[in-house]
Design a protein around this motif. Sequence first.
Motif, short mmCIF file in Angstrom:
data_model
loop_
_atom_site.label_atom_id
_atom_site.label_comp_id
_atom_site.label_asym_id
_atom_site.label_seq_id
_atom_site.Cartn_x
_atom_site.Cartn_y
_atom_site.Cartn_z
N MET A 1 -12.02 1.02 3.93
CA MET A 1 -11.16 -0.15 4.00
C MET A 1 -9.71 0.33 4.12
N VAL A 2 -8.98 -0.27 5.06
CA VAL A 2 -7.56 0.03 5.25
C VAL A 2 -6.77 -1.07 4.55
N GLU A 3 -5.98 -0.68 3.54
CA GLU A 3 -5.20 -1.62 2.76
C GLU A 3 -3.71 -1.48 3.07
N GLY A 4 -3.06 -2.59 3.37
CA GLY A 4 -1.61 -2.58 3.54
C GLY A 4 -0.92 -3.00 2.25
N HIS A 5 0.11 -2.25 1.83
CA HIS A 5 0.87 -2.55 0.61
C HIS A 5 2.36 -2.60 0.94
N THR A 6 3.06 -3.51 0.34
CA THR A 6 4.51 -3.62 0.54
C THR A 6 5.22 -3.52 -0.81
N ASP A 7 6.57 -3.49 -0.77
CA ASP A 7 7.32 -3.61 -2.02
C ASP A 7 7.56 -5.10 -2.29
#
Length: 285
Positions: free
Chosen positions: A191-197
């Motif tokens: 699974m490719v997870e995108g995370h931001t601040d």
Amino acid sequence: MKKIILGCLGATLLLSSCVSNKKYGELEAKQKETQDLLNSATVKLNDCLEEKATNASKLKTLQDQNSFLQANNQELINNMGNMTTLTSKGAENLEKSLESLKEKDLTIRKLQDAITRRDSVNLSLVQSLKGVLGNLDDEDIQISVEKGVVFVSISDKLLFSSGSYNVTNRAKEILGKVAKVVNNKPDFEFMVEGHTDDVPYRGGSGVLMDNWDLSVKRATSVVRILQKDFNVDPKRMTAAGRSEYIPLSMTEKSKNRRTRIVVLPKIDQFYSMIEEGMDDPAINN
């Protein structure tokens, strides 16, 4: 003549008197003897009656003791029977418990073996990833194993420009190396997870509304590159956005802007490892 007759009568009376006194004496003696015998018999009878009463009391005591002993004997027999039954049931329960413990121990050993095999596969995967990505700065790429899962965390600055979801050319080189490893591990899904601040997104393009959209778009951009440029099977991939809600640091926001690839062994593969462990003679012996 008259004197002679009177003399004869007197002699007769005298003789009669003498005989009566003698018989009376004899009768009196016999009566005394009889009375003595009666007294002696009475004493013996009383002794016999007293002995009979004593013997009857002893007999009653012995009968009571006999009844008590018989009751105790029957109780002991019953207790022995109960103990035999309990011992038999206890032995049966103990045998069942031991059998259950053996089965549980065998199951635990099989699970431990499956986990060991899984960990070995994960270790091999980590070594392969570190081998292809070893020249990169560790601050930009982190490879770790947590709870049996392999994580590859790639910093935002390697993949995207600020506020963008377009993958940079340099990032494609990195993703190509990752794709080489995952293509060699066809039994794994990831699974490719995108995370931001937590800085609010202000793209202004209208396509993205907030950090949720940005994190998802970055994940789908990576998935598309892996599929189209490096032939990773799309059925093995999942794109997910986690927005700003799983930060790594409360003070360094740059650490929170990242894309994480979570490599997951298929559940059926893990079960296959367990089944292989069950068939392993080294475990079953």
